[in-house]
Design a protein around this motif. Sequence first.
Motif, PDB file in Angstrom:
ATOM      1  N   VAL A  25      13.653   8.834  10.902  1.00  0.00           N
ATOM      2  CA  VAL A  25      12.244   8.751  11.266  1.00  0.00           C
ATOM      3  C   VAL A  25      11.570   7.753  10.361  1.00  0.00           C
ATOM      4  O   VAL A  25      11.687   7.832   9.142  1.00  0.00           O
ATOM      5  CB  VAL A  25      11.534  10.125  11.126  1.00  0.00           C
ATOM      6  CG1 VAL A  25      10.063  10.006  11.451  1.00  0.00           C
ATOM      7  CG2 VAL A  25      12.192  11.158  11.997  1.00  0.00           C
ATOM      8  N   VAL A  26      10.845   6.794  10.949  1.00  0.00           N
ATOM      9  CA  VAL A  26      10.024   5.845  10.189  1.00  0.00           C
ATOM     10  C   VAL A  26       8.585   6.074  10.628  1.00  0.00           C
ATOM     11  O   VAL A  26       8.288   6.082  11.816  1.00  0.00           O
ATOM     12  CB  VAL A  26      10.444   4.383  10.474  1.00  0.00           C
ATOM     13  CG1 VAL A  26       9.522   3.428   9.733  1.00  0.00           C
ATOM     14  CG2 VAL A  26      11.876   4.164  10.056  1.00  0.00           C
ATOM     15  N   GLN A  27       7.725   6.277   9.652  1.00  0.00           N
ATOM     16  CA  GLN A  27       6.327   6.504   9.997  1.00  0.00           C
ATOM     17  C   GLN A  27       5.433   5.701   9.094  1.00  0.00           C
ATOM     18  O   GLN A  27       5.683   5.462   7.970  1.00  0.00           O
ATOM     19  CB  GLN A  27       6.016   7.988   9.883  1.00  0.00           C
ATOM     20  CG  GLN A  27       4.677   8.321  10.474  1.00  0.00           C
ATOM     21  CD  GLN A  27       4.508   9.807  10.667  1.00  0.00           C
ATOM     22  OE1 GLN A  27       5.423  10.571  10.540  1.00  0.00           O
ATOM     23  NE2 GLN A  27       3.302  10.199  10.997  1.00  0.00           N
TER      24      GLN A  27
ATOM     25  N   GLY B  54       0.796  -1.219   0.000  1.00  0.00           N
ATOM     26  CA  GLY B  54       0.000   0.000   0.000  1.00  0.00           C
ATOM     27  C   GLY B  54       0.829   1.269   0.000  1.00  0.00           C
ATOM     28  O   GLY B  54       0.305   2.338  -0.251  1.00  0.00           O
ATOM     29  N   GLY B  55       2.098   1.181   0.287  1.00  0.00           N
ATOM     30  CA  GLY B  55       2.975   2.347   0.251  1.00  0.00           C
ATOM     31  C   GLY B  55       2.622   3.415   1.267  1.00  0.00           C
ATOM     32  O   GLY B  55       2.935   4.577   1.073  1.00  0.00           O
ATOM     33  N   SER B  56       1.964   3.031   2.358  1.00  0.00           N
ATOM     34  CA  SER B  56       1.538   4.026   3.336  1.00  0.00           C
ATOM     35  C   SER B  56       2.596   4.330   4.390  1.00  0.00           C
ATOM     36  O   SER B  56       2.410   5.205   5.203  1.00  0.00           O
ATOM     37  CB  SER B  56       0.256   3.552   4.031  1.00  0.00           C
ATOM     38  OG  SER B  56       0.507   2.339   4.708  1.00  0.00           O
ATOM     39  N   ARG B  57       3.688   3.625   4.387  1.00  0.00           N
ATOM     40  CA  ARG B  57       4.767   3.859   5.352  1.00  0.00           C
ATOM     41  C   ARG B  57       5.937   4.522   4.636  1.00  0.00           C
ATOM     42  O   ARG B  57       6.214   4.241   3.473  1.00  0.00           O
ATOM     43  CB  ARG B  57       5.229   2.532   5.964  1.00  0.00           C
ATOM     44  CG  ARG B  57       4.152   1.692   6.635  1.00  0.00           C
ATOM     45  CD  ARG B  57       3.582   2.301   7.905  1.00  0.00           C
ATOM     46  NE  ARG B  57       4.527   2.584   8.938  1.00  0.00           N
ATOM     47  CZ  ARG B  57       4.817   1.784   9.960  1.00  0.00           C
ATOM     48  NH1 ARG B  57       4.233   0.616  10.062  1.00  0.00           N
ATOM     49  NH2 ARG B  57       5.690   2.149  10.869  1.00  0.00           N
ATOM     50  N   PHE B  58       6.620   5.434   5.348  1.00  0.00           N
ATOM     51  CA  PHE B  58       7.759   6.096   4.726  1.00  0.00           C
ATOM     52  C   PHE B  58       8.883   6.267   5.723  1.00  0.00           C
ATOM     53  O   PHE B  58       8.719   6.079   6.921  1.00  0.00           O
ATOM     54  CB  PHE B  58       7.354   7.440   4.112  1.00  0.00           C
ATOM     55  CG  PHE B  58       6.985   8.497   5.120  1.00  0.00           C
ATOM     56  CD1 PHE B  58       7.939   9.360   5.621  1.00  0.00           C
ATOM     57  CD2 PHE B  58       5.678   8.640   5.552  1.00  0.00           C
ATOM     58  CE1 PHE B  58       7.613  10.335   6.535  1.00  0.00           C
ATOM     59  CE2 PHE B  58       5.339   9.613   6.471  1.00  0.00           C
ATOM     60  CZ  PHE B  58       6.308  10.467   6.969  1.00  0.00           C
ATOM     61  N   ILE B  59      10.035   6.630   5.178  1.00  0.00           N
ATOM     62  CA  ILE B  59      11.222   6.870   5.993  1.00  0.00           C
ATOM     63  C   ILE B  59      11.769   8.244   5.629  1.00  0.00           C
ATOM     64  O   ILE B  59      11.711   8.670   4.469  1.00  0.00           O
ATOM     65  CB  ILE B  59      12.300   5.771   5.781  1.00  0.00           C
ATOM     66  CG1 ILE B  59      13.472   5.974   6.747  1.00  0.00           C
ATOM     67  CG2 ILE B  59      12.776   5.725   4.345  1.00  0.00           C
ATOM     68  CD1 ILE B  59      14.444   4.812   6.790  1.00  0.00           C
ATOM     69  N   LYS B  60      12.263   8.928   6.657  1.00  0.00           N
ATOM     70  CA  LYS B  60      12.926  10.220   6.463  1.00  0.00           C
ATOM     71  C   LYS B  60      14.259  10.127   7.194  1.00  0.00           C
ATOM     72  O   LYS B  60      14.290   9.911   8.407  1.00  0.00           O
ATOM     73  CB  LYS B  60      12.088  11.354   7.041  1.00  0.00           C
ATOM     74  CG  LYS B  60      12.739  12.707   6.937  1.00  0.00           C
ATOM     75  CD  LYS B  60      11.857  13.773   7.570  1.00  0.00           C
ATOM     76  CE  LYS B  60      12.567  15.107   7.553  1.00  0.00           C
ATOM     77  NZ  LYS B  60      11.800  16.128   8.265  1.00  0.00           N
TER      78      LYS B  60
END
Length: 167
Positions: A165-167, A85-91
């Motif tokens: 940051v992982v969200q 779903g690609g709803s998680r991201f990393i910064k």
Amino acid sequence: MVEETNAAEGVEKQPKSTSTLKLIIAGVVIIILAAGISFGVAMLAFKTLDKGEPAKGDGFGKVKSATLGTTFDAGEYITNLANEGGSRFIKVKVVLAFPDPKMSEEIQNKTPEIQHTINIVLRGHKAEDLAKPKAMENLADSLKKEINGLLLNGNISSVYFTSFVVQ
């Protein structure tokens, strides 16, 4: 008789004021002693820490080097993770360290390739994988391996995350 009572009251009041004065003086002396001891301990700690010696370890059994060498700010990256779903991201903000200053030119010339490689490696991870205890170290090792594959005149020695940051 009235005079005797007043005289007796005067005698009783005098010890009370004297004892109060003694308590105040004792309190001030205790405060001054506490401040002096605190100052002495702080100065001793400061002299112990400020001997100009490099840190020998991080408290976890790893020996630290005296210097990072040359560093290169590879930038900040915000990208989706490999979750469904690609709803998680990393910064993350990435800094590369390398021992030979002569490598700076090659790294600057290959910045777009390095940034592309960092994005690919980041997108290949799942949020669950990045929540594990050694996840940052494993990710740094993966990035180091992939980036070193691009370089001809040496290798980077470390990858540092100055923001993660992982969200």
